[in-house]
Design an enzyme around this catalytic site. Structure first.
Site: not given
Lengths: 438, 278
Positions: A50, A115, A194
Site C-alpha cells: 500500500c 517489520p 488496555c
C-alpha cells in the site's frame, strides 16, 4: 548486466496515484510475464504494497530498460505516462542495490524499522520465482537483500523501541522493573487499548492478570482470556498493593484513584515501584500521583511522547544501518561485476597459468638432467595445451555476452573452475523455506 | 624510572583505552567496542596488580602508605570490583560511569609524589595490609553503588519527567540499578565493618588503644552509620529506589571525605600516611 529499479512510494506519490498503480497479489503472473517480454529486460520482479510499487529488473542497457519499465507501468494500468512520470524514481547499478537493501531493511518505510516490508518483498520474490521471472541475478540479489535486512535487524536497534502506544507501555515497564514474569497487571475498565496492552504484557512474560469492571461479567470474560481473575469493582482498591502495573480506561467522570489512596498502597507494598498507564479521557488517576516516589504514571499524551522519542531513536539507529548497507553493497557489487565476461575470461586464464607454472616447477625439480631446450619445449607444450583447452569456452563466453544466457555461462564457468567470487547470498536455506512455506 | 612506575603508566594507558572504548560503545553505538574494552580493562587490571607487587618488592611493605600508592590501590580495587559486578550484570553503561572514576584516581595519583616513605615500624604490623585491603574493597564496592545511584537518578528523572534523552535507551531498568545498590550494600557494609574493626586491632597493636577518636576514625564511623541506616531502611521499611540511590551517593561522598578530606582539612593520628592511610 545492470540491476535497475523503477517505482514510486509514499514519499513521492499520493495514495490516489499509488492505488492506481498497485498490482493485485492474486494476479501477478500476467504482469510478471509481460515485464519479462519487454525488450532488453532479462529478469523481473514486482513489489506492490500500500505504500509502494516497485519494479526490479536486469537489463544490459540501463537507460533503455528503465524507459521500458516506466512505459510498462503506465500501459499496464492504462494511465498516461505523463501523469505518473513526476512521481516515479529510478536507479541503476550501485544505487539500485542500495535502494533495494534500504527498502528491505525498512529504512525507507513510513515508520522506520517496521517489520512488514521484508515479508512483503519476500512474497513478491515468491511470485517471481514461482513464475520463473527471477533468474540468477535477481535470485542472488534478493537473497542478499534479505540477509542484509536481517543483519540490520540484529545488529542495530532499529526495530527495538516501540512505535505503538500499547507496546510502549510494555517497554516502559521494562525500564522500571528488572523482569516482568513475577509482576501482576491490573486492568480497570474494558478499553480496547488496555486489552491490547495487556496482551502485550502477557506475551512478554507477565503471568498474573487481574481484571475489574463495573459490570462483573465483562471483567470475568476478559479475565478468562488472560487466565487471570476478576475482581468486583468495589473491591479492587483492596488488591492494589499486590499490583505492579495498572492499565486503566474507564468512562468515569472523576478520578478513581487519588493521591492519598496511592500513598497508602505504596506503604503497604513497602515502596515497591508501580507503573500506572491511564488511557482514559477524562483521566482515571490523579496526575499528582506521579510526584510520589516509585510511582510512574503515564497518560495517553505521555505514551505518545514515548513513541515520538522512540522514533527519533530509530532514526539514529538508521545511521548504523546505512553503514551496514554500504558495506554489503560493496560486497554484492563485486560479485555482480564478477559476472561480466571479460574479468571471468581473465581470471580463468590466470588460474590455468598458475597451475601450469606450479606443475612445471615440480617436473623440473624432479627431472634435474633436463637441458634448456627440453625445458623450453615442455613450456611450449603446456602453453599450447592450455590455449587449446580455453579456446572453445572463451569464444562461447564472448558470444554469450550478447544474449541473456551470458550470466549463466559465466556463473557456470566460475563454479566449475572454482574462480573466486565473493559469495553474496546470505541465508539461502532459510529464505527458500520462507518462500516455499507461503 | 623504576619498574613499578613504568608498569603503573602502562596500566593507566590500558585504562584510558578501555574508557575510550566504553564511551565509543555507549555514546557512539558501537557494541563491539564494549567487548574489546572489557578485555583491555582486564589487561590493565592485571598489569596494575603487577605494579602493586613490584612496588611491594621495592619498598618492602604493603604499598598503601602515601597518596600515590593509596589512590593507585583505590583505583585497582574499583576496577577489580567493577569486573566482578560485570560478570553478573554485564552493563557497559556502568563501565562508562565507573571507569572514568578509576581513571581520575589514577591520574591524580600519578601527579603526586611517588617517593616511598621511610619504613615505619607501624607499617610492619600484619594488621596494616588486612586493614587497608578490607577498607579499600569496601570503598570500591561503594564507589560502584555511587555510580549506580547516579545512573538511577538520571533514569528516574527521565521516567518521571517523560523527557527521554539518548541515555535513556542505554541505561538499564530502575530495578536492575536498585538491585546493584542492594548488592553493593550487602557486600560493602560487611567489608567496611571489618575494615574498621581491623583498623582498631591495628591501632591496638601499634598504639595500645583500639579507638582514639581522631578525625579519620570519627568520619569513618559517621560514614558507617550512614550505610547502616540505609541497610536498616532497606530491610525494614522498604527504602529503595530514589532514596537508596541518594543515600548511596551521600554515603560515598562522606567516604571520600573520610579518605581524602580529613587529611586535607583536619589533622590527626592518620596524618603520618600523608592523606592515604586508611
Amino acid at each position: 548486466m545492470n540491476i535497475i529499479v523503477v517505482g514510486l512510494s509514499h514519499k513521492t506519490a499520493p495514495v490516489e496515484i499509488r492505488e492506481r498503480l498497485a498490482f493485485p497479489p492474486t494476479a501477478m503472473e500476467a504482469p510478471l510475464h509481460a515485464m519479462l517480454a519487454l525488450p532488453g529486460i532479462s529478469e523481473g520482479l514486482i513489489v506492490s504494497t500500500c505504500n509502494r510499487v516497485e519494479l526490479y529488473a536486469t537489463s544490459r542497457d540501463a537507460d533503455a530498460g528503465i524507459a521500458q519499465l516506466k512505459r510498462f507501468l503506465a500501459e499496464h494500468h492504462k494511465i498516461a505516462i505523463e501523469d505518473i512520470e513526476p512521481h516515479l524514481y529510478d536507479s541503476r547499478g550501485e544505487d539500485a542495490i542500495r535502494h533495494v537493501f534500504r527498502v528491505a531493511s525498512s529504512l525507507d518505510s513510513m515508520v522506520i524499522g517496521e517489520p512488514q516490508i521484508l515479508g512483503q518483498i519476500k512474497t513478491a520474490y515468491g511470485y517471481a520465482s514461482e513464475f520463473k521471472t527471477a533468474g540468477l541475478i535477481l535470485n542472488r540479489f534478493l537473497h542478499k537483500a534479505f540477509s542484509v535486512a536481517k543483519r540490520v535487524r540484529t545488529e542495530t536497534n532499529i526495530a527495538s523501541n516501540a512505535v505503538s502506544v500499547s507496546f510502549a507501555a510494555v517497554e516502559l515497564a521494562r525500564k522500571i522493573f528488572t523482569a516482568l514474569n513475577d509482576k501482576t497487571v491490573l486492568i480497570i475498565g474494558a478499553g480496547e487499548m488496555c486489552e491490547l496492552a495487556a496482551r502485550h504484557f502477557v506475551n512478554n512474560g507477565v503471568t498474573s492478570v487481574m481484571v475489574t469492571n463495573r459490570t462483573l461479567e465483562k471483567a470475568e470474560k476478559l479475565a478468562q482470556e488472560f487466565h487471570g481473575r476478576a475482581v468486583p469493582f468495589s473491591e479492587f482498591p483492596h488488591h492494589l498493593h499486590q499490583v505492579d502495573i495498572i492499565l486503566t480506561s474507564t468512562g468515569a467522570p472523576d478520578f478513581i484513584l487519588g493521591h492519598k489512596q496511592v500513598e497508602d498502597v505504596l506503604r503497604l507494598r513497602k515502596n515497591k515501584p508501580m507503573l500506572m498507564i491511564d488511557i482514559a479521557v477524562p483521566r482515571d488517576i490523579d496526575p499528582r500521583v506521579n510526584d510520589l516516589d516509585n510511582i510512574y504514571l503515564y497518560d495517553v499524551d505521555d505514551l505518545q511522547g514515548v513513541v515520538q522519542a522512540n522514533l527519533k531513536e530509530r532514526q539514529k539507529e538508521a545511521k548504523k544501518a546505512e553503514a551496514i548497507i554500504h558495506e554489503e553493497i560493496g560486497q554484492f557489487f563485486r560479485w555482480l561485476s564478477c559476472l561480466d565476461v571479460v574479468p571471468t575470461v581473465v581470471s580463468l586464464r590466470k588460474k590455468m597459468e598458475e597451475i601450469r607454472q606450479r606443475e612445471m616447477e615440480k617436473t623440473f625439480a624432479s627431472l634435474k638432467n633436463l637441458g634448456a631446450d627440453e625445458k623450453k619445449a615442455i613450456e611450449a607444450l603446456t602453453g599450447a595445451i592450455i590455449n587449446k583447452i580455453l579456446h572453445q569456452p572463451t569464444s562461447v563466453l564472448k558470444q554469450a555476452q550478447n544474449d541473456a544466457s551470458g550470466d549463466s555461462y559465466v556463473d557456470a564457468v566460475r563454479a566449475l573452475f572454482g574462480l573466486e567470487c565473493p559469495a553474496p547470498e546470505g541465508e539461502m536455506a532459510h529464505i527458500d523455506q520462507d518462500v516455499s512455506g507461503k | 624510572m623504576s619498574a613499578n612506575v613504568l608498569l603503573f603508566k602502562i596500566a593507566l594507558l590500558f585504562y584510558v583505552v578501555a574508557t575510550v572504548l566504553f564511551f565509543m560503545d555507549v555514546v557512539g553505538r558501537r557494541e563491539k567496542a564494549g567487548t574489546v574494552a572489557r578485555w583491555v580493562l582486564l589487561g590493565g587490571f592485571l598489569i596494575h596488580c603487577a605494579t602493586l607487587v613490584a612496588r611491594y618488592v621495592e619498598i618492602g611493605y604493603t604499598p598503601v602508605s602515601n597518596l600515590y600508592e593509596s589512590l593507585s590501590f583505590f583505583a585497582l580495587t574499583v576496577v577489580g570490583i567493577f569486573l566482578l559486578f560485570d560478570l553478573r550484570y554485564r552493563l557497559t553503561v556502568l563501565a562508562a560511569f565507573v571507569c572514568p572514576l578509576a581513571l581520575v584516581l589514577m591520574i591524580v595519583g600519578s601527579a603526586t609524589s611517588k617517593a616511598a616513605k621511610e619504613i615505619n615500624p607501624m607499617l610492619d604490623s600484619w594488621w596494616f595490609p588486612v586493614h587497608v585491603t578490607l577498607a579499600f574493597l569496601g570503598n570500591a564496592v561503594f564507589a560502584v553503588a555511587f555510580m549506580a545511584g547516579i545512573m538511577y537518578l538520571l533514569q528516574e528523572r527521565m521516567l518521571k519527567s517523560k523527557k527521554f534523552s539518548a541515555l535513556y535507551y542505554r541505561l538499564p531498568s530502575l530495578g536492575t540499578l536498585d538491585s546493584i545498590n542492594y548488592k553493593c550494600l550487602s557486600f560493602g557494609f560487611p567489608l567496611m565493618t571489618m575494615g574498621i574493626i581491623s583498623g582498631a586491632m591495628w591501632a591496638e597493636s601499634a598504639w595500645g588503644t583500639y579507638w582514639s577518636w581522631d578525625p579519620k576514625e570519627t568520619w569513618a564511623l559517621i560514614t558507617w552509620f550512614l550505610y547502616a541506616a540505609l541497610l536498616h531502611g532497606r530491610l525494614t521499611v522498604g527504602w529503595r529506589g530514589r532514596r537508596a540511590a541518594i543515600f548511596a551517593i551521600i554515603g560515598f561522598l562522606c567516604l571520600l571525605f573520610t579518605f581524602l578530606g580529613v587529611n586535607l582539612f583536619l589533622s590527626g593520628m592518620h596524618s603520618f600516611s600523608a592523606l592515604g592511610g586508611r
